[in-house]
Design a protein around this motif. Structure first.
Motif, short mmCIF file in Angstrom:
data_model
loop_
_atom_site.label_atom_id
_atom_site.label_comp_id
_atom_site.label_asym_id
_atom_site.label_seq_id
_atom_site.Cartn_x
_atom_site.Cartn_y
_atom_site.Cartn_z
N GLU A 48 155.72 92.45 3.82
CA GLU A 48 155.49 91.81 2.53
C GLU A 48 153.99 91.57 2.32
OE1 GLU A 48 157.09 87.67 0.55
OE2 GLU A 48 158.25 88.61 2.16
N THR A 49 153.55 91.58 1.08
CA THR A 49 152.17 91.24 0.75
C THR A 49 152.11 89.77 0.39
OG1 THR A 49 151.75 93.47 -0.06
CG2 THR A 49 150.25 91.75 -0.79
N TYR A 50 151.16 89.07 1.00
CA TYR A 50 151.01 87.64 0.77
C TYR A 50 149.69 87.33 0.09
CZ TYR A 50 154.94 86.52 3.82
OH TYR A 50 156.19 86.42 4.37
N THR A 51 149.72 86.35 -0.80
CA THR A 51 148.51 85.72 -1.33
C THR A 51 148.36 84.40 -0.58
OG1 THR A 51 149.69 84.50 -3.03
CG2 THR A 51 148.89 86.71 -3.63
N GLN A 52 147.25 83.73 -0.79
CA GLN A 52 147.08 82.42 -0.15
C GLN A 52 148.17 81.45 -0.60
OE1 GLN A 52 142.98 81.26 -0.72
NE2 GLN A 52 142.25 82.78 0.73
N ASN A 53 148.50 81.47 -1.88
CA ASN A 53 149.54 80.57 -2.39
C ASN A 53 150.92 80.90 -1.82
OD1 ASN A 53 147.80 79.03 -3.93
ND2 ASN A 53 148.17 80.17 -5.81
N SER A 54 151.27 82.17 -1.77
CA SER A 54 152.60 82.52 -1.26
C SER A 54 152.71 82.24 0.24
CB SER A 54 152.95 83.97 -1.57
OG SER A 54 152.13 84.88 -0.87
N LEU A 55 151.61 82.41 0.96
CA LEU A 55 151.61 82.10 2.39
C LEU A 55 151.72 80.59 2.61
CD1 LEU A 55 151.49 83.66 5.05
CD2 LEU A 55 149.02 83.40 5.01
N ALA A 56 151.01 79.81 1.81
CA ALA A 56 151.11 78.35 1.91
C ALA A 56 152.54 77.89 1.63
CB ALA A 56 150.14 77.69 0.93
N ASP A 57 153.17 78.48 0.62
CA ASP A 57 154.56 78.13 0.30
C ASP A 57 155.51 78.54 1.42
OD1 ASP A 57 153.71 77.10 -2.12
OD2 ASP A 57 154.31 78.87 -3.28
N ALA A 58 155.33 79.74 1.95
CA ALA A 58 156.23 80.27 2.98
C ALA A 58 156.21 79.41 4.25
CB ALA A 58 155.87 81.72 3.31
N TYR A 78 138.64 89.48 10.67
CA TYR A 78 140.03 89.83 10.93
C TYR A 78 140.86 90.03 9.67
CZ TYR A 78 138.82 88.41 15.64
OH TYR A 78 138.21 88.30 16.86
N LEU A 79 140.40 89.45 8.57
CA LEU A 79 141.12 89.56 7.30
C LEU A 79 140.16 89.91 6.19
CD1 LEU A 79 143.30 86.27 7.23
CD2 LEU A 79 143.97 88.52 8.09
N TYR A 80 140.72 90.46 5.11
CA TYR A 80 139.96 90.59 3.86
C TYR A 80 140.92 90.31 2.72
CZ TYR A 80 141.93 95.34 3.34
OH TYR A 80 142.78 96.42 3.20
N LEU A 81 140.35 89.95 1.59
CA LEU A 81 141.15 89.65 0.41
C LEU A 81 140.99 90.80 -0.57
CD1 LEU A 81 140.19 85.88 -0.03
CD2 LEU A 81 142.18 86.86 1.14
N GLN A 82 142.11 91.26 -1.10
CA GLN A 82 142.11 92.42 -1.98
C GLN A 82 142.77 92.06 -3.31
OE1 GLN A 82 144.72 95.68 -0.79
NE2 GLN A 82 143.08 97.09 -1.34
N GLN A 83 142.06 92.34 -4.39
CA GLN A 83 142.63 92.11 -5.72
C GLN A 83 143.85 93.00 -5.88
OE1 GLN A 83 141.44 89.76 -8.02
NE2 GLN A 83 143.42 90.21 -8.95
N GLN A 84 144.93 92.42 -6.36
CA GLN A 84 146.15 93.19 -6.57
C GLN A 84 146.12 93.80 -7.96
OE1 GLN A 84 148.88 89.93 -5.77
NE2 GLN A 84 149.54 91.03 -3.94
N PRO A 85 146.54 95.06 -8.09
CA PRO A 85 146.57 95.69 -9.41
C PRO A 85 147.45 94.90 -10.37
CG PRO A 85 147.09 97.28 -7.66
CD PRO A 85 147.03 95.92 -7.03
N GLY A 86 146.90 94.58 -11.52
CA GLY A 86 147.65 93.88 -12.55
C GLY A 86 147.86 92.40 -12.29
N ALA A 87 147.38 91.91 -11.14
CA ALA A 87 147.58 90.49 -10.82
C ALA A 87 146.41 89.67 -11.34
CB ALA A 87 147.71 90.32 -9.31
N HIS A 88 146.72 88.60 -12.01
CA HIS A 88 145.68 87.73 -12.53
C HIS A 88 145.33 86.61 -11.56
CE1 HIS A 88 147.36 89.48 -16.32
NE2 HIS A 88 146.07 89.75 -16.43
N ARG A 89 146.30 86.25 -10.75
CA ARG A 89 146.08 85.15 -9.82
C ARG A 89 146.36 85.60 -8.40
NH1 ARG A 89 147.18 79.62 -11.11
NH2 ARG A 89 148.44 79.73 -9.27
N GLY A 90 145.46 85.25 -7.52
CA GLY A 90 145.71 85.47 -6.10
C GLY A 90 145.39 86.87 -5.64
#
Length: 151
Positions: A48-58, A78-90
C-alpha cells in the motif's frame, strides 16, 4: 466474578505491555526509535502507498510525532516524499534504495520471526486470537467513548 475479571484485565494489560516491550527492544537493538521502527516496518511489509496522514491514522500516532520521525528518516536518506499524481494533499512516503537495504537487514528478520511465531499456532487458533482481540478492542472503545459522553 468481579475479582476474576479484574485479574484477567491485569493479565491482558501485562501481556500487551510485554508484547510492546519485545518490539521496543528489537527497535532499540537496531538503533531505531519505536516510531521509526513502525514506520519502516509498515513501509517494508506493505504494498500500500502511505501518506503521513494515512500512516498516522493506521498506527494511531500523533501527526507531529510521525512527521518529525519521517523528517528524520528523510534526512538520514532512508525515505523520500513523492507527490502523488492528481493528489492535492499528502505526499507518498517512499523507501530509498538505502531504506530498502536497511529494511532488508533489520525489519525483514523481524517479519520472518513474526511469521515463524504465528505459524506455531494452528490456523484456527490464529483466527480465534484475532477475532477475540478485535472484539475486546471494540468493546473497550465503546465503553471508553461512553465515558466521554458522560463527562
Amino acid at each position: 466474578m468481579k475479582a476474576e475479571i479484574q485479574d484477567q484485565i491485569a493479565a491482558w494489560n501485562r501481556l500487551d505491555k510485554r508484547t510492546n516491550e519485545i518490539y521496543h527492544r528489537v527497535a532499540a537493538h537496531f538503533g531505531f526509535s519505536d516510531t521509526s521502527f513502525w514506520v519502516l516496518y509498515t513501509l517494508c511489509e506493505s504494498t500500500e502507498t502511505y501518506t503521513q496522514n494515512s500512516l498516522a491514522d493506521a498506527w494511531c500516532y500523533p501527526r507531529q510525532t510521525l512527521n518529525s520521525c519521517i523528517a528524520n528518516l528523510v534526512k538520514a536518506g532512508y525515505l523520500y516524499l513523492q507527490q502523488q499524481p492528481g493528489a492535492h494533499r499528502g505526499k507518498a512516503i517512499m523507501l530509498t534504495e538505502a531504506g530498502r537495504e536497511l529494511c532488508r537487514r533489520t525489519i525483514q528478520p523481524v517479519l520472518e520471526a513474526e511469521r515463524r511465531a504465528f505459524s506455531r499456532m494452528t490456523s484456527k487458533q490464529r483466527s480465534k486470537l484475532l477475532a477475540l482481540a478485535e472484539l475486546q478492542c471494540s468493546f473497550l472503545q465503546e465503553e471508553i467513548e461512553s465515558l466521554a459522553c458522560q463527562g
